[in-house]
Scaffold this motif. Structure first.
Motif, PDB file in Angstrom:
ATOM      1  N   CYS A 104      -7.992  12.150 -15.454  1.00 37.97           N
ATOM      2  CA  CYS A 104      -7.704  13.331 -14.641  1.00 37.97           C
ATOM      3  C   CYS A 104      -6.209  13.429 -14.321  1.00 37.97           C
ATOM      4  CB  CYS A 104      -8.489  13.285 -13.338  1.00 37.97           C
ATOM      5  SG  CYS A 104     -10.266  13.047 -13.519  1.00 37.97           S
ATOM      6  N   PHE A 105      -5.599  12.278 -14.069  1.00 33.09           N
ATOM      7  CA  PHE A 105      -4.186  12.236 -13.683  1.00 33.09           C
ATOM      8  C   PHE A 105      -3.268  12.782 -14.772  1.00 33.09           C
ATOM      9  CE2 PHE A 105      -4.624   8.390 -16.116  1.00 33.09           C
ATOM     10  CZ  PHE A 105      -3.409   8.249 -16.752  1.00 33.09           C
ATOM     11  N   THR A 106      -3.708  12.745 -16.005  1.00 34.77           N
ATOM     12  CA  THR A 106      -2.869  13.185 -17.119  1.00 34.77           C
ATOM     13  C   THR A 106      -2.387  14.621 -16.922  1.00 34.77           C
ATOM     14  OG1 THR A 106      -4.095  11.719 -18.595  1.00 34.77           O
ATOM     15  CG2 THR A 106      -2.751  13.424 -19.629  1.00 34.77           C
ATOM     16  N   CYS A 107      -3.268  15.477 -16.465  1.00 33.60           N
ATOM     17  CA  CYS A 107      -2.904  16.876 -16.244  1.00 33.60           C
ATOM     18  C   CYS A 107      -2.627  17.207 -14.781  1.00 33.60           C
ATOM     19  CB  CYS A 107      -4.009  17.796 -16.757  1.00 33.60           C
ATOM     20  SG  CYS A 107      -4.242  17.711 -18.547  1.00 33.60           S
ATOM     21  N   HIS A 108      -3.333  16.549 -13.870  1.00 36.16           N
ATOM     22  CA  HIS A 108      -3.238  16.897 -12.449  1.00 36.16           C
ATOM     23  C   HIS A 108      -2.257  16.027 -11.677  1.00 36.16           C
ATOM     24  CE1 HIS A 108      -6.448  19.821 -12.758  1.00 36.16           C
ATOM     25  NE2 HIS A 108      -7.106  18.955 -13.489  1.00 36.16           N
ATOM     26  N   GLY A 109      -1.644  15.043 -12.326  1.00 38.42           N
ATOM     27  CA  GLY A 109      -0.663  14.177 -11.675  1.00 38.42           C
ATOM     28  C   GLY A 109      -1.308  12.963 -11.037  1.00 38.42           C
ATOM     29  N   LYS A 110      -0.571  11.869 -10.991  1.00 34.12           N
ATOM     30  CA  LYS A 110      -1.099  10.630 -10.417  1.00 34.12           C
ATOM     31  C   LYS A 110      -1.471  10.789  -8.953  1.00 34.12           C
ATOM     32  CE  LYS A 110       1.152   7.546 -13.632  1.00 34.12           C
ATOM     33  NZ  LYS A 110       2.032   6.421 -13.857  1.00 34.12           N
ATOM     34  N   ASP A 111      -0.777  11.671  -8.262  1.00 33.05           N
ATOM     35  CA  ASP A 111      -1.059  11.902  -6.841  1.00 33.05           C
ATOM     36  C   ASP A 111      -1.990  13.101  -6.623  1.00 33.05           C
ATOM     37  OD1 ASP A 111       0.608  13.992  -7.555  1.00 33.05           O
ATOM     38  OD2 ASP A 111       2.114  13.572  -6.026  1.00 33.05           O
TER      39      ASP A 111
ATOM     40  N   LYS B 274      -1.250  16.018  -6.917  1.00 33.50           N
ATOM     41  CA  LYS B 274      -0.458  17.105  -6.320  1.00 33.50           C
ATOM     42  C   LYS B 274       0.619  17.632  -7.265  1.00 33.50           C
ATOM     43  CE  LYS B 274       0.184  14.525  -2.405  1.00 33.50           C
ATOM     44  NZ  LYS B 274       0.863  14.155  -1.169  1.00 33.50           N
ATOM     45  N   THR B 275       0.823  16.946  -8.373  1.00 34.15           N
ATOM     46  CA  THR B 275       1.908  17.329  -9.277  1.00 34.15           C
ATOM     47  C   THR B 275       1.376  17.533 -10.699  1.00 34.15           C
ATOM     48  OG1 THR B 275       2.438  14.983  -9.542  1.00 34.15           O
ATOM     49  CG2 THR B 275       3.760  16.227  -7.955  1.00 34.15           C
ATOM     50  N   PRO B 276       0.676  18.658 -10.920  1.00 35.14           N
ATOM     51  CA  PRO B 276       0.140  18.917 -12.259  1.00 35.14           C
ATOM     52  C   PRO B 276       1.261  19.130 -13.273  1.00 35.14           C
ATOM     53  CG  PRO B 276      -0.174  20.822 -10.833  1.00 35.14           C
ATOM     54  CD  PRO B 276       0.388  19.724  -9.985  1.00 35.14           C
ATOM     55  N   ILE B 277       0.941  18.885 -14.538  1.00 37.53           N
ATOM     56  CA  ILE B 277       1.960  19.003 -15.581  1.00 37.53           C
ATOM     57  C   ILE B 277       2.330  20.449 -15.890  1.00 37.53           C
ATOM     58  CG2 ILE B 277       1.388  16.801 -16.651  1.00 37.53           C
ATOM     59  CD1 ILE B 277      -0.086  18.436 -18.860  1.00 37.53           C
ATOM     60  N   MET B 278       1.462  21.383 -15.555  1.00 44.66           N
ATOM     61  CA  MET B 278       1.729  22.805 -15.762  1.00 44.66           C
ATOM     62  C   MET B 278       1.600  23.504 -14.406  1.00 44.66           C
ATOM     63  SD  MET B 278       2.018  23.237 -19.149  1.00 44.66           S
ATOM     64  CE  MET B 278       1.562  24.896 -19.522  1.00 44.66           C
ATOM     65  N   PRO B 279       2.458  24.458 -14.131  1.00 48.56           N
ATOM     66  CA  PRO B 279       2.397  25.122 -12.822  1.00 48.56           C
ATOM     67  C   PRO B 279       1.089  25.880 -12.573  1.00 48.56           C
ATOM     68  CG  PRO B 279       4.048  26.152 -14.229  1.00 48.56           C
ATOM     69  CD  PRO B 279       3.542  24.950 -14.957  1.00 48.56           C
ATOM     70  N   ASN B 280       0.384  26.271 -13.634  1.00 48.34           N
ATOM     71  CA  ASN B 280      -0.869  27.002 -13.449  1.00 48.34           C
ATOM     72  C   ASN B 280      -2.088  26.077 -13.337  1.00 48.34           C
ATOM     73  OD1 ASN B 280      -0.473  26.366 -16.138  1.00 48.34           O
ATOM     74  ND2 ASN B 280      -1.668  28.089 -16.884  1.00 48.34           N
ATOM     75  N   TYR B 281      -1.895  24.764 -13.479  1.00 53.10           N
ATOM     76  CA  TYR B 281      -2.987  23.814 -13.253  1.00 53.10           C
ATOM     77  C   TYR B 281      -3.093  23.568 -11.759  1.00 53.10           C
ATOM     78  CZ  TYR B 281      -3.085  22.521 -18.252  1.00 53.10           C
ATOM     79  OH  TYR B 281      -3.195  22.529 -19.606  1.00 53.10           O
TER      80      TYR B 281
END
Length: 103
Positions: free
Chosen positions: A33-40, A42-49
């Protein structure tokens, strides 16, 4: 005769043994899940995620179920649908609970 005595004890043990709770934080990492939504979360890899930290658990769970089943199927769900086969219902619930507790 001995089996008749052991069977009720075995059943009692299986009923009274608590089920281990799934670790939502570990599943968030293990199921990628962290791959796209960020380890925290709170910081997804794409602004629309979506940012998932603090999300309502029931809402997050329903979204995961809908994406997995195909009930929710828009442009942003395609990538997530590809990995949802890795997550069962109990794991989705644990992840949703974990995310709801993040600030």
């Amino acid at each position: 005769m001995m089996l008749k005595r052991l069977l009720p004890m075995a059943l009692a043990l299986s009923i009274s043994t608590p089920t281990l709770a799934l670790d939502g934080a570990a599943l968030f990492k293990e199921r990628t899940c962290f791959t796209c939504h960020g380890k925290d979360a709170k910081t997804p890899i794409m602004p629309n995620y979506p940012k998932l930290a603090g999300q309502n658990a029931e809402y997050a769970l329903q979204q995961m179920k809908d994406i997995k089943s195909g009930a929710r199927n828009n442009g942003q769900t395609a990538a997530m649908k590809a990995v949802m086969h890795l997550v069962n219902d109990d794991e989705m619930k644990a992840i949703a609970e974990y995310l709801s507790k993040l600030k």
